[in-house]
Write an enzyme that holds these catalytic residues in place. Structure first.
Site, PDB file in Angstrom:
ATOM      1  N   GLU A   1       0.780  -1.008   0.131  1.00 19.19           N
ATOM      2  CA  GLU A   1       0.091  -0.418   0.163  1.00 19.19           C
ATOM      3  C   GLU A   1       0.999   1.673   0.289  1.00 19.19           C
ATOM      4  OE1 GLU A   1      -3.280   0.976   2.806  1.00 19.19           O
ATOM      5  OE2 GLU A   1      -1.522   0.885   3.820  1.00 19.19           O
TER       6      GLU A   1
ATOM      7  N   ASP B   1      -9.610   1.728   5.841  1.00 17.59           N
ATOM      8  CA  ASP B   1      -9.706   1.315   4.928  1.00 17.59           C
ATOM      9  C   ASP B   1     -10.482   2.183   4.234  1.00 17.59           C
ATOM     10  OD1 ASP B   1      -7.528  -0.767   4.828  1.00 17.59           O
ATOM     11  OD2 ASP B   1      -9.123  -2.217   3.821  1.00 17.59           O
TER      12      ASP B   1
END
Length: 423
Positions: free
Chosen positions: A90, A306
């Site tokens: 990420e 998220d």
């Protein structure tokens, strides 16, 4: 005057329609900071100051980017999650995207080199073959050999932009070839059964899994995980229709129709998965938009970390493509909800119907809520942009996730997060 055949006019109209009404079609990127009255010099200074602090600031309290020596491919560097003492695809892929947007080729190449050196699976027998381990220690020791498809998605997009902005080199720096290969694997990687290693808490474990592509072919949606050992589901914040539209033009020709359909599927999904009043999305969801209830994650049905990113994804899609006006309504709904909670302290985790679960005023959420203004239609959207402008550059323990979302939000709101097309 030269007569134009009706068929030519029809084809021209179709092309305009297919390209939407956003920045891809007209090359105009909204500068929300300029619209709020900030000067070009102020905006440039804010963006550059944030980059310098987060990538080259004090190593103890400010930066998330760290040089890590060299190998035969050149310099290496990683971006680390300060709070959890690890490195994630990420963050590496976000860092590469920030670097290409700011024309920082050295940082881009060093992050890509670290990713390929320590995280890439090149064994055809491995269940993660052709992909990257999502988590490792800062010394490169892998912590989890699972794949997190958000990282792969940002790697692909950043590599295509690099190919178009700087030109492809050789080896791992042949950005075009690397992007094509990874994107093809995302859809076509064969099912492979084998053993995956992961660290769970303080325990090292191995799991026998069967894993394959990173997308669900039937629903044309990104998966949370490619493993077939649990019922498949998705993560709303992994949906990137703005990127899929570009892949439908630049990716492997045999997959272009699929990615165009995936963009449309994600837009429909956003409308289904968000709460009809608050506009909040859950961390994880089934393909029909219902919340995941398989016990895999206790908080999966809530708006958590998220889910911060989901509104940014649909708003950038609107900014670049302007194809689905429902995205404007989603941003308006979301901003109404957060404004009702108080702009200075609205917290950061909620049930989907709006019950607050954590009262920390997270800079990363402030950042993405400002990006939502790219699609919002109401005057209140300027308050969210100004809230980002007035938010200090994240530092300290939370500076990894908060800082990367903040940095990308500055680029989006400053009109500097752009499509780098083939020359």
């Amino acid at each position: 005057m030269v007569a134009v055949a009706p068929s030519a006019l029809s084809n021209q109209s179709s092309r305009i329609s297919a390209n939407g009404n956003g920045a891809y079609a007209n090359n105009r990127y909204r500068n929300l900071f300029a619209e709020a009255g900030h000067s070009p010099e102020e905006i440039s200074n804010k963006i550059n100051s944030a980059f310098q602090q987060l990538f080259h600031g004090d190593p103890t309290t400010q930066t998330v980017y760290y040089a890590a020596g060299t190998n035969t491919n050149g310099p290496l560097a990683f971006i680390t999650d300060i709070k959890h003492h690890d490195v994630r695809t990420e963050g590496l892929s976000y860092g590469m995207m920030i670097a290409v947007q700011l024309n920082r080729k050295a940082e881009f190449d060093a992050l890509w080199n670290w990713s390929k050196t320590y995280l890439y699976h090149d064994s055809p027998q491995h269940p993660s073959y052709g992909f990257f381990s999502w988590q490792a220690r800062t010394n490169g020791t892998v912590m989890s050999e699972f794949v997190a498809p958000d990282g792969e998605s940002y790697y692909v997009m950043a590599l295509y932009f690099a190919a178009h902005r700087w030109g492809s080199g050789t080896g791992i720096y042949n950005y075009q070839a690397e992007a094509d290969r990874l994107l093809a694997n995302m859809r076509h990687r064969a099912l492979i059964k084998g053993t995956l290693f992961l660290t769970w808490g303080r325990t090292n474990r191995t799991l026998e899994v069967t894993a394959g592509p990173l997308v669900n072919e039937e629903h044309k949606m990104i998966l949370f995980s490619p493993s077939t050992e649990r019922p498949p589901f998705t993560d709303p914040s992994y949906h990137l229709p703005a990127f899929y539209e570009l892949w439908s033009r630049w990716g492997p020709p045999e997959d272009r129709h699929f990615w165009a359909a995936a963009a449309a599927a994600s837009r429909d999904f956003f409308a289904r998965v968000t709460h009809p009043v608050t506009g909040l999305a859950p961390d994880y969801a089934n393909f029909d938009g219902t919340v995941v209830s398989n016990g895999w994650n206790r908080g999966a049905a809530n708006f958590q970390y998220d889910a911060f990113r989901t509104a940014g994804n649909w708003s950038v899609d609107w900014s670049w493509w302007g194809k689905d006006a429902r995205e404007q309504g989603l941003s308006d709904r979301l901003q109404i909800f957060f404004a009702s909670k108080g702009m200075a302290d609205y917290g950061c985790q909620f049930t989907l119907d709006g019950r607050q679960l954590e009262d920390r005023h997270a800079a990363g959420l402030v950042a993405v809520n400002a990006v939502a203004s790219l699609a919002a239609t109401q005057p209140r959207s300027k308050e969210f942009v100004e809230a980002l402008w007035n938010t200090p550059i994240p530092d300290g323990l939370e500076r990894y996730y908060e800082g990367l979302l903040y940095m990308m939000a500055l680029l989006h709101c400053g009109g500097e997060f752009r499509i780098w097309a083939p020359q």
